[in-house]
Design a protein around this motif. Structure first.
Motif, PDB file in Angstrom:
ATOM      1  N   GLU A 249       0.860  -1.193   0.000  1.00  0.00           N
ATOM      2  CA  GLU A 249       0.000   0.000   0.000  1.00  0.00           C
ATOM      3  C   GLU A 249       0.898   1.245   0.000  1.00  0.00           C
ATOM      4  O   GLU A 249       1.819   1.355   0.820  1.00  0.00           O
TER       5      GLU A 249
ATOM      6  N   CYS B 100       0.351   4.248   0.979  1.00  0.00           N
ATOM      7  CA  CYS B 100       0.337   4.987   2.250  1.00  0.00           C
ATOM      8  C   CYS B 100       1.382   4.408   3.216  1.00  0.00           C
ATOM      9  O   CYS B 100       2.016   5.153   3.971  1.00  0.00           O
TER      10      CYS B 100
ATOM     11  N   TYR C  97      -2.260   2.213  -5.856  1.00  0.00           N
ATOM     12  CA  TYR C  97      -2.648   1.943  -4.457  1.00  0.00           C
ATOM     13  C   TYR C  97      -1.792   0.764  -3.959  1.00  0.00           C
ATOM     14  O   TYR C  97      -0.785   0.973  -3.277  1.00  0.00           O
TER      15      TYR C  97
ATOM     16  N   CYS D 205      -6.843   6.494  -0.657  1.00  0.00           N
ATOM     17  CA  CYS D 205      -5.967   7.172   0.291  1.00  0.00           C
ATOM     18  C   CYS D 205      -4.563   7.363  -0.272  1.00  0.00           C
ATOM     19  O   CYS D 205      -3.913   8.385  -0.062  1.00  0.00           O
ATOM     20  N   CYS D 206      -4.082   6.342  -1.010  1.00  0.00           N
ATOM     21  CA  CYS D 206      -2.690   6.329  -1.468  1.00  0.00           C
ATOM     22  C   CYS D 206      -2.402   7.434  -2.472  1.00  0.00           C
ATOM     23  O   CYS D 206      -1.266   7.867  -2.616  1.00  0.00           O
TER      24      CYS D 206
HETATM   25 ZN   LIG Z   1      -3.483   4.058   1.096  1.00  0.00          ZN
END
Ligand SMILES: [Zn+2]
Length: 775
Positions: free
Chosen positions: A315, A317, A363, A381-382
């Motif tokens: 991921e 993030c 992602y 989110c990424c």
């Molecule tokens: Zn993420």
């Protein structure tokens, strides 16, 4: 209490920008100094990616999209509120680096508009009143604080400060372990790891304002971590020393908390926090890190060496918070081992997650598959994390410490630094690293006093030669993992470094037993279907002949057109590639192919893989390498004809279906007597066949235009239902023995998919479909 700050410059960033000062001096002084990004301009491969990030991503984002969930609560998705703060953080750093006036204008607008969305009590999340503090809104406040504090300190525009204090005050008023206050652990996901990661900007708010209550709030978070219902962050890392035992092991949220813990250590000097973070770092590096610097699958940390190549691996993030964690540790300790991990994650996983033109991000960026580039923030989110990672690089690439200058990354570029005594020192790095092993560093300073230039000694270079003004320095002294040269530096003084930039072969272990990976200096290489060059090769089943480097004839060469992502771009020709095949090894089976750095692998949309199987597979499976198809495309990268049961495919598309099938089609007809179907994986919401509607059937076609004929059913398939997989094991095999040999061109398994706990949809999975002719 009224706040008075020195006005910082708001002029062009190249007039040596100074940060708005903080009211609280750190207790633990940094060993290495974080640089404002206007001081370091990289122009090599990494520099090209940083510029693409600014020009093709950050400046192009639509402010209306970023602010939408605040202007019209609750927004389109439960954590949509995080994007604007992450953008403010990345875009501020990028603007300081490039000085782009268009980006500055956008920053001023977004910061002001965000503040206008704050409610009278200080709330600046996207939730409606009745749902406050239930899921991801402390989280959004975290990112708004990070974004706005970064914006204020670099631009000198302190207009958002009262809004930030209102956020801080609301959090202090709402959460705590005193009477009438809410438990922050219950205000969000992942055993409280998500909401308590607000620690990081609350420390920053304390240092900026000097308000004691913000420090006390941070101390409450440290206590909350150790509550009975808390994630036990520090105690677990001090005792078990394993990140997979902290909270629910969710990697992004945990690393976010650890970055806050380090910020707290810097501020208050609590040494236990540094020790806990060092334990976490060592555990990840030793047991839970992929070759590329990725460090999770399914978004969590797993058991030692449990590192599958696909399964929501890497991921972005997590990649970025891991980068931040290393950058923090580098500042706090001055040790090169953290810079070594920064190089690894930047040149491989981070740049591998960014589309080379900077416009999109992936992602999950896995060890094999296709790059899942997207430019749409929805549910991603990424996409707002990746740009933060790249924008941070100038803060630590070339820096200063108490001895002088420190070179952490070897990308070409120019750093206009100030030593700690105020002496200017300009550092110019020339070369085409990492394509060229030679890097030259010019240091120019008016100072007569000698100072040290530290250059990271890379672990991948077995022999690093240093010359100063053409003369070899035999065995230069090593300090904290850096080669150190001390002298008084004059104009035109040049340090030349020559690395041993060589291919390295890694023999796979654990889940990569029987495979090898190839590295070149710091670069992890991957095979890319777009570079195969032979249309008759099945990409999924190519491998290497032997696990010896010498047999591979490794030759770097300039990258062809579509992989020419920067002037020094290279690909790597190896000649030991074989098609894993059912037949005998022929001379033609040993072919050259070209590998590409992971950062560029899959960038044209083709499949790629890092780990290559070794040796020929002599398999009697007649469907090995056969063309495959299925009733629905699904969302998992894998194959049912690659001889590898661990690469399953699914039909998941969020919709119900009465029937699913997985098929393999041969080039020409073959006679078979036995069929094996291997179940893929059972998930909570499906992945198996519902046998209450009938056992799975095996069907065959004898010619391309023939009808499917049923050969029989898998009688030993368990009595599953739509909601119960009935003890099915991942990869479990089921066999159909044919009463008499059948001539087939294509074969499929067909049955009703199961829905598990989500009756709105149904899907099935398949790991392998195989056929044999038994004597
Ligand atoms: Zn993420």
């Amino acid at each position: 209490m009224a706040l008075l700050f020195l006005a910082a410059t708001t002029a062009t960033p190249h007039a040596a920008l100074s940060l708005v000062p903080e009211r609280i001096a750190p207790e633990a002084a940094d060993r290495q100094d974080s640089q404002t990004p206007d001081r370091v301009s990289l122009s090599g491969w990494v520099g090209s990616r940083i510029k693409a990030n600014e020009a093709n991503r950050l400046v192009k984002l639509d402010p209306a999209r970023l602010l939408e969930g605040y202007r019209k609560r609750p927004g389109r998705q439960s954590w949509d509120g995080e994007h604007v703060g992450k953008w403010l953080h990345a875009a501020t750093l990028a603007w300081v680096n490039t000085g782009d006036p268009a980006l500055r204008q956008k920053l001023d607008f977004v910061a002001a508009e965000l503040v206008k969305c704050q409610l009278p009590d200080g709330y600046l999340g996207t939730y409606v009143d009745k749902n406050r503090w239930t899921e991801w809104d402390v989280w959004a406040h975290k990112y708004n604080l990070i974004g706005l504090i970064t914006y204020m300190r670099y631009t000198g525009n302190l207009e958002p400060l009262p809004a930030c204090q209102r956020i801080g005050d609301l959090l202090c008023k709402t959460f705590g372990d005193g009477p009438g206050k809410r438990d922050i652990i219950q205000a969000g996901e992942h055993v409280g790891l998500a909401p308590t990661s607000v620690l990081e900007p609350m420390v920053l708010l304390y240092r900026l304002t000097g308000e004691q209550r913000y420090l006390e709030f941070c101390q409450y978070i440290l206590r909350a971590w150790e509550q009975p219902n808390g994630p036990k962050v520090i105690s677990t890392l001090l005792n078990a020393k394993r990140v997979d035992k902290v909270g629910d092991a969710k990697a992004y949220e945990m690393l976010s908390c650890l970055n806050g813990a380090l910020e707290y250590y810097r501020t208050a000097g609590d040494h236990r926090l540094l020790e806990a973070c060092l334990n976490a770092w060592q555990d990840i590096v030793d047991n839970r890190l992929y070759l590329t610097g990725a460090s999770s699958y399914g978004e969590v940390f797993h058991d030692d060496f449990d590192l599958p190549n696909v399964d929501n691996v890497g991921e972005t993030c997590v990649t970025v918070t891991w980068l931040q964690f290393n950058a923090q540790l580098l500042r706090l300790t001055g040790e090169a081992r953290f810079a070594e991990q920064l190089e690894r994650v930047i040149l491989n996983q981070l740049m591998g997650a960014q589309r080379p033109d900077g416009s999109a991000w992936g992602y999950y960026v896995q060890m094999e598959g296709k790059k899942p580039y997207s430019s749409n923030l929805d549910g991603h989110c990424c996409l707002s994390s990746g740009p933060r990672g790249l924008a941070l690089i100038p803060t630590f690439a070339i820096t200063t410490d108490s001895d002088g200058v420190v070179v952490n990354l070897y990308d070409a570029g120019l750093a206009t630094l100030s030593l700690r005594d105020g002496t200017p020192a300009a550092v110019t790095i020339d070369g085409a690293f990492p394509s060229d092993a030679r890097v030259s560093i010019r240091v120019d300073s008016p100072s007569k006093k000698p100072f040290m230039v530290k250059m990271r000694k890379p672990g991948w270079s077995s022999n690093t030669l240093v010359r100063v003004n053409g003369r070899v320095v035999p065995e230069p002294p090593e300090v904290n993992g850096y080669l150190a040269i001390t002298r008084s530096w004059h104009r035109h003084d040049v340090i030349d470094i020559e690395f041993s930039l060589q291919p390295r072969l890694i023999v796979g272990d654990h889940l990569n037993e029987g495979k090898i990976a190839l590295l070149y200096g710091p670069l992890v290489l991957a095979a890319d279907e777009a570079l195969l060059g032979f249309t008759n090769l099945n990409f999924k089943t190519i491998g290497v002949a032997e696990k010896q480097l010498a047999s591979l004839e490794f030759i770097p060469e300039p990258a062809p057109g579509q992989f020419q992502t920067w002037p020094g771009a290279q690909v790597f020709r190896i000649s030991g590639i074989v098609r894993r095949s059912t037949g005998p090894l022929s001379a033609g089976s040993r072919l050259p192919i070209r590998l590409v750095p992971f950062a560029d692998a899959g960038s044209t949309g083709a499949e790629y893989k890092i780990w290559l199987p070794v040796g020929l597979v002599a398999t009697p499976n007649l469907l090995f390498e056969a063309a495959e198809s299925r009733s629905r495309k699904g969302n998992l990268y894998g194959s049912i004809t690659d001889g590898n049961p661990s690469t399953a495919v699914v039909t998941f598309d969020g919709k119900p279906a009465d029937e699913d099938w997985f098929a393999a089609t041969l080039d020409g007809p073959a006679t078979i007597t036995r069929v094996v179907f291997m179940h893929g994986r059972a998930f909570h919401d499906g992945g198996w066949f519902d046998a209450s509607a009938g056992k799975p059937k095996i069907q065959a076609k004898s010619a391309a235009d023939a009808e499917w004929q049923t050969l029989g059913e898998l009688a030993d398939y368990p009595a599953t239902t739509a909601t119960d997989p009935s003890k099915l094991k991942d990869g479990q095999a089921f066999t159909l023995k044919l009463p008499s040999p059948a001539k087939i061109l294509a074969l499929r398994v067909i049955a009703k998919p199961a829905c598990g706990d989500d009756p709105r949809q149904a899907f099935s999975s398949c790991a392998e479909l195989q056929a044999f002719r038994d004597k």
